[in-house]
Design a protein around this motif. Structure first.
Motif, PDB file in Angstrom:
ATOM      1  N   CYS A 178       0.806  -1.207   0.000  1.00 28.44           N
ATOM      2  CA  CYS A 178       0.000   0.000   0.000  1.00 28.44           C
ATOM      3  C   CYS A 178       0.844   1.263   0.000  1.00 28.44           C
ATOM      4  O   CYS A 178       0.344   2.366  -0.201  1.00 28.44           O
ATOM      5  N   GLY A 179       2.122   1.117   0.280  1.00 36.07           N
ATOM      6  CA  GLY A 179       2.984   2.297   0.275  1.00 36.07           C
ATOM      7  C   GLY A 179       2.876   3.092   1.559  1.00 36.07           C
ATOM      8  O   GLY A 179       2.057   2.798   2.435  1.00 36.07           O
ATOM      9  N   ILE A 180       3.731   4.115   1.640  1.00 37.87           N
ATOM     10  CA  ILE A 180       3.774   4.937   2.854  1.00 37.87           C
ATOM     11  C   ILE A 180       3.593   6.388   2.425  1.00 37.87           C
ATOM     12  O   ILE A 180       4.236   6.831   1.473  1.00 37.87           O
ATOM     13  N   PRO A 181       2.738   7.147   3.110  1.00 37.77           N
ATOM     14  CA  PRO A 181       2.624   8.569   2.776  1.00 37.77           C
ATOM     15  C   PRO A 181       3.993   9.257   2.896  1.00 37.77           C
ATOM     16  O   PRO A 181       4.764   8.946   3.816  1.00 37.77           O
ATOM     17  N   ALA A 182       4.256  10.202   1.981  1.00 34.56           N
ATOM     18  CA  ALA A 182       5.574  10.842   1.939  1.00 34.56           C
ATOM     19  C   ALA A 182       5.952  11.456   3.284  1.00 34.56           C
ATOM     20  O   ALA A 182       7.105  11.430   3.698  1.00 34.56           O
TER      21      ALA A 182
ATOM     22  N   THR B  49       7.765   8.953   5.689  1.00 31.92           N
ATOM     23  CA  THR B  49       8.895   8.096   5.315  1.00 31.92           C
ATOM     24  C   THR B  49      10.099   8.245   6.239  1.00 31.92           C
ATOM     25  O   THR B  49      10.948   7.365   6.281  1.00 31.92           O
ATOM     26  N   THR B  50      10.190   9.352   6.954  1.00 33.95           N
ATOM     27  CA  THR B  50      11.303   9.421   7.915  1.00 33.95           C
ATOM     28  C   THR B  50      10.844   9.043   9.311  1.00 33.95           C
ATOM     29  O   THR B  50      11.595   8.443  10.069  1.00 33.95           O
ATOM     30  N   LYS B  51       9.569   9.364   9.610  1.00 39.22           N
ATOM     31  CA  LYS B  51       9.066   9.081  10.954  1.00 39.22           C
ATOM     32  C   LYS B  51       9.032   7.593  11.261  1.00 39.22           C
ATOM     33  O   LYS B  51       9.138   7.196  12.417  1.00 39.22           O
ATOM     34  N   ILE B  52       8.876   6.793  10.217  1.00 36.49           N
ATOM     35  CA  ILE B  52       8.724   5.359  10.471  1.00 36.49           C
ATOM     36  C   ILE B  52       9.961   4.750  11.120  1.00 36.49           C
ATOM     37  O   ILE B  52       9.884   3.689  11.715  1.00 36.49           O
ATOM     38  N   PHE B  53      11.099   5.455  11.035  1.00 40.60           N
ATOM     39  CA  PHE B  53      12.301   4.905  11.664  1.00 40.60           C
ATOM     40  C   PHE B  53      12.398   5.283  13.138  1.00 40.60           C
ATOM     41  O   PHE B  53      13.323   4.897  13.816  1.00 40.60           O
TER      42      PHE B  53
ATOM     43  N   GLY C 186      28.084   2.104   9.383  1.00 39.17           N
ATOM     44  CA  GLY C 186      28.587   3.171   8.519  1.00 39.17           C
ATOM     45  C   GLY C 186      27.694   3.502   7.334  1.00 39.17           C
ATOM     46  O   GLY C 186      28.116   4.221   6.429  1.00 39.17           O
ATOM     47  N   GLY C 187      26.471   2.987   7.334  1.00 38.73           N
ATOM     48  CA  GLY C 187      25.581   3.258   6.211  1.00 38.73           C
ATOM     49  C   GLY C 187      24.414   4.136   6.606  1.00 38.73           C
ATOM     50  O   GLY C 187      24.359   4.663   7.709  1.00 38.73           O
ATOM     51  N   THR C 188      23.489   4.306   5.660  1.00 34.05           N
ATOM     52  CA  THR C 188      22.266   5.045   5.960  1.00 34.05           C
ATOM     53  C   THR C 188      21.083   4.227   5.459  1.00 34.05           C
ATOM     54  O   THR C 188      21.233   3.398   4.559  1.00 34.05           O
ATOM     55  N   ILE C 189      19.917   4.495   6.048  1.00 37.79           N
ATOM     56  CA  ILE C 189      18.720   3.770   5.620  1.00 37.79           C
ATOM     57  C   ILE C 189      17.621   4.782   5.354  1.00 37.79           C
ATOM     58  O   ILE C 189      17.548   5.813   6.036  1.00 37.79           O
ATOM     59  N   TRP C 190      16.825   4.540   4.344  1.00 36.73           N
ATOM     60  CA  TRP C 190      15.712   5.443   4.055  1.00 36.73           C
ATOM     61  C   TRP C 190      14.624   4.682   3.316  1.00 36.73           C
ATOM     62  O   TRP C 190      14.839   3.533   2.898  1.00 36.73           O
ATOM     63  N   ALA C 191      13.487   5.330   3.161  1.00 34.47           N
ATOM     64  CA  ALA C 191      12.386   4.681   2.463  1.00 34.47           C
ATOM     65  C   ALA C 191      11.912   5.572   1.329  1.00 34.47           C
ATOM     66  O   ALA C 191      11.890   6.793   1.460  1.00 34.47           O
ATOM     67  N   GLU C 192      11.600   4.957   0.214  1.00 35.86           N
ATOM     68  CA  GLU C 192      11.027   5.696  -0.908  1.00 35.86           C
ATOM     69  C   GLU C 192       9.673   5.078  -1.167  1.00 35.86           C
ATOM     70  O   GLU C 192       9.550   3.858  -1.187  1.00 35.86           O
ATOM     71  N   SER C 193       8.676   5.910  -1.331  1.00 31.95           N
ATOM     72  CA  SER C 193       7.354   5.324  -1.519  1.00 31.95           C
ATOM     73  C   SER C 193       6.382   6.275  -2.184  1.00 31.95           C
ATOM     74  O   SER C 193       6.483   7.494  -2.045  1.00 31.95           O
ATOM     75  N   GLU C 194       5.482   5.665  -2.926  1.00 28.63           N
ATOM     76  CA  GLU C 194       4.334   6.410  -3.413  1.00 28.63           C
ATOM     77  C   GLU C 194       3.132   5.608  -2.962  1.00 28.63           C
ATOM     78  O   GLU C 194       3.033   4.419  -3.276  1.00 28.63           O
TER      79      GLU C 194
END
Lengths: 718, 130
Positions: A515-519, A522-526, A558-566
């Motif tokens: 179903c995707g995540i509202p834009a 996408t940061t709050k989910i972490f 040493g990495g980063t994580i993020w989410a992209e979604s529509e």
């Protein structure tokens, strides 16, 4: 000093008559000397003057001196020094000395003067008659009434002239301004004004609030300086605010203790002590020295002093208040800091207890979960007999929930470990294909039940990553679990690994068709405990810790994580991990401030079963800034090789090798076994490059040389 | 060939019961000990082919039991699988070093656990280490 230090030498003229006694007046202030000289001269004495102890001694040695009258406080030696000097010499020991001093400057003068052998100690102000009587008695003559000129304000020769008094006024004000203790200053003020105005009796009456906030309060003030309200005669000057002179009031009405002969009808001078903002009280002067009424000049001088002293007092009070305030603030700050420290301590203890509790709880939960899990599975596997469809469905729900419970317990513990900083991550050179494949395998069962396809798409050329394989699998499992939760039936989940844009990172992604995540989210989910507001509510079970844990795990590597979604088009979770590059790991060692001339490459070859213990031991041997222990072990035929690169020469390298051997020996002794290992060292010379090469290129070349050496060393072992 | 005997040493009766049912269904014979003290005597009596050992036990922890068993020549070679609620991070290494051949954290994955049981009993060839 107000007067300028004029060259005063002993005045010898006019020469004394034989029957005239010679009196030496010692004072550093000309105006003081002038007053005494004129009074004594008027009374028929011959006078000499000296402005310092040294001059006085000279004069006494040279001239015939019958009596010395000396001030106490002089810049080049006090009157007491003069007394001591005179007492110590036979020919001057008999010479009578009168000490004449301002009481407020030298409160202990009487006792000290007597002790040093002074004939008398007189405090200013003194009735001229008293002074003359003392002089006569010092000279061995009977007291005698010396007729003074009638008192008249215009020709008042019993008092110093206006010049003297103006100069003294300034002196007194300067003295008072230096006094920091408000109460002491007021006491000095009373005495000094009494001296300046020339009053026989004086009292300072303060209003009750004059002490407000000032130091120790009324207890430090003499009793006669108490409340101004109790004396009726003060009512008018206090309310009027201007100085005034009166006669015909009784001492009880203005609160000054006077001797009996002055009990009635004495002239009284009232000097209000006030500033523009505050009324402090009133100074009362009674009985004019030399008789008569107080003059305009007396009033003006007294009033000036009273006005100034009020200002000085206000300043002193303000200063005392400020200091007290500063001290109180300092105390408060100190207390606050202490309580904050205590709070921090308590908080730390609370965190520790919470961690301990969570750890205990999650530990205790595992056994019952296991029992539920096992029995449900036993039933599902039809060990206890066949199931009908409904029974199977119900048991499957129970089983799924037991599994979720188990995950929650693990997440909870993991979070506790993150908070306590106890999360262990051991980055090694790993091929990401393995953890990706494992994550896909783990997810397959659950996904298949929902008809979801889990695919992997690995680029053939992904380089090794510097990461902890177990942790990468944990991250992926978590992301895939989420994806399954939010992807409707017959959806698709794809795991992909590819080189990130800048070649320094590998990017791993988990894409779903959910179903995707509202834009906005996408940061709050972490964030911890955050739950997305869309999707299948029934599937949204758990503590909301999973993504927060993933974020921590990725960042710690040493990495980063993020989410992209529509929304509606699925979401893609991506995280990066650093590419394993020997060159990058070596860079800080080879290139610190300048390019190293040579580095030592030390290899420690160990049998496979010892590798686990060896790494911490080796880490203890290196200097973090100068040496690097390459992560990961390099599997070779007969075990593993650890590679250590140090920015040092052959000699330093040998020392390091010896240290490593000692440490390994010790740790193996304590482990109770002898384990074969081998330490070897090679020195890599880094040739100076032609100067046309830039620093970056030189560094790159150097790194290539060292990397080559490491590769060949490992290759030899294989 | 008689059935292989597995001794379960765990103080949680339900966990023991569950494993008991599961292992019996797989054709194994099962014996049980509920604490550290009876663990060794039960081992002597039952002479199991495999021991499944918990760490948190009344009367002494699983490590004490393991040390005792490894010091007895008859049982020094009896394989031990540790099944514990404790974190593998802190306990797994220690257990393997003390002589356990495998470590599982509760709740165990049945499939993996049964595979480990088979492997330790020599019923399935041990896959070679990579």
């Amino acid at each position: 000093m107000i007067e300028e230090r004029t060259q005063i030498h002993v005045k010898t003229a006019p020469v004394a008559n034989d029957d005239q006694e010679t009196i030496l007046v010692v004072d550093d202030r000309a105006i003081n000397r002038d007053f005494l000289v004129s009074l004594l001269g008027y009374s028929g004495y011959h006078t000499l003057e000296a402005d310092s102890v040294a001059q006085a001694i000279d004069s006494i040695h040279r001239d015939r001196v019958d009596l010395v009258i000396t001030d106490v406080q002089m810049p080049e030696g006090s009157g007491f020094t003069l007394l001591e000097r005179l007492q110590s010499e036979n020919r001057t020991a008999h010479l009578p000395v009168i000490v004449y001093t301002a009481a407020y400057r030298t409160p202990d003068a009487a006792a000290k003067g007597k002790h040093l052998g002074a004939f008398a100690v007189l405090h200013k102000p003194t009735e001229p008659q008293d002074l003359l009587d003392t002089v006569r008695s010092a000279l061995g003559k009977p007291a005698q009434e010396i007729p003074l000129a009638p008192v008249d304000n215009k020709t008042d020769n019993t008092k110093p002239g206006l010049g003297y008094r103006a100069a003294a006024l300034v002196e007194i004000m300067l003295d008072l301004a230096e006094e920091q203790v408000p109460e002491r200053m007021l006491a000095n003020f009373r005495q000094a004004t009494q001296e300046l105005v020339g009053a026989k009796f004086a009292a300072l009456h303060l209003l009750p609030d004059a002490y407000a906030g000032a130091g120790e309060g009324p207890s430090s003030i003499p009793a006669n300086q108490s409340s101004a309200h109790q004396y009726p005669a003060l009512a008018f000057p206090l309310s009027d605010g201007r100085p005034c002179r009166r006669t015909g009031v009784t001492p009880a009405e203005y609160g000054v203790t006077v001797s009996e002969e002055h009990a009635t009808d004495s002239p009284v001078l009232f000097l209000p002590v006030r500033t523009r903002f505050h009324n402090y009280g009133c100074l009362c002067m009674a009985v004019r020295l030399g008789g008569g009424e107080f003059s305009d000049e007396d009033e003006r001088l007294g009033a000036t002093l009273a006005t100034k002293v009020a200002l000085v007092y206000e300043n002193a009070r303000f200063h005392a208040e400020t200091q007290e305030y500063a001290a109180r603030m300092a105390r408060e700050i100190e207390e606050r800091e202490r309580s904050q420290e205590e709070l921090a301590q308590i908080r730390k203890e609370q965190v520790r207890l919470k961690d301990e509790f969570l750890s205990h709880v999650s530990h205790e939960l595992r056994s019952p979960i296991m029992a539920i899990h096992q029995f449900t599975e036993i039933l599902l596997d039809e060990v206890a007999g066949p199931l009908n469809a409904q029974q199977r469905e119900y048991l499957q729900i129970a089983f799924r929930n037991a599994n979720q419970l188990s995950t929650m317990v693990s997440d909870l513990l993991e979070t506790t470990r993150i908070e306590a900083g106890k999360l262990s991550i051991e980055p090694q050179a790993i091929a990401l294909a393995a953890p990706i494949r494992e994550a896909v395998d783990i997810a397959q069962t659950t996904a298949r039940k929902k008809g979801i396809e889990v695919l992997q798409d690995l680029s053939a050329t992904i380089p090794l990553a510097l990461a902890d394989a177990g942790r990468v699998r944990q991250i992926l499992t978590n992301l895939v679990d989420n994806a399954i939760k939010f992807t409707p039936e017959n959806g698709k989940i794809t795991l992909r690994a590819e080189l990130h844009d800048d070649d320094a990172f590998v990017c791993v992604s988990v894409a779903d068709t959910g179903c995707g995540i509202p834009a906005a989210e996408t940061t709050k989910i972490f964030d911890r405990h955050y739950q997305v507001s869309v999707g299948d509510w029934s599937a949204r079970k758990g503590l909301g810790l999973g993504l927060a844990i993933c974020k921590e795990l990725v960042e710690r590597q040493g990495g980063t994580i993020w989410a992209e979604s529509e929304p509606g088009a699925g979401s893609r979770f991506k995280f990066t991990l650093p590419v394993f590059s020997i060159a990058r790991l070596l860079a800080p060692v080879v290139m610190t401030e300048a390019l190293a001339d040579h580095v030592a490459v030390i290899t420690v070859h160990a049998a496979k079963e010892n590798c686990r213990d060896m790494r911490p031991t080796l880490e203890r041997c290196i200097l973090p800034d100068l040496d690097v222990l390459l992560p990961g072990t390099y599997p070779v035929k007969s075990g593993n090789v650890f590679v250590l690169v140090a920015r040092t020469d052959a000699k330093g390298g040998e020392v390091l090798v010896r240290r490593i051997e000692e440490q390994l020996e010790r740790s193996h002794e304590s482990a109770g076994g002898s384990v074969p290992y081998q330490v070897e060292m090679g020195i890599v010379e880094l040739p100076r490059q032609p100067s046309q090469l830039g620093m970056a290129e030189q560094t790159a070349n150097a790194l290539r040389i060292v990397e080559e050496k490491i590769r060949s060393t490992i290759a030899e072992r294989s | 060939m008689s059935a292989k005997k597995i001794l379960l040493i765990d103080d949680d009766k339900d966990v023991v019961y569950a494993l008991n049912v599961r292992l019996k269904s797989q054709g194994y014979e099962v014996a049980v000990a509920g604490d550290a003290i009876s663990a060794v005597s039960t081992t002597r009596k039952e002479k199991p082919d495999l021991i499944v050992l918990d760490i948190g036990l009344p009367g002494g922890d699983g490590f004490v039991v393991m040390d005792r068993l490894k010091s007895l020549y008859q049982f020094a070679l009896t394989p031990i699988i540790v099944v514990s609620a404790r974190e593998p991070a802190s306990t797994k290494d220690r257990a393997l070093k003390a002589g356990a051949i495998d470590y599982f954290q509760k709740p165990v994955n049945t499939k993996e656990f049964l595979a480990a049981v088979q492997r330790s009993l020599g019923e399935v060839p041990i896959p070679s280490q990579p």
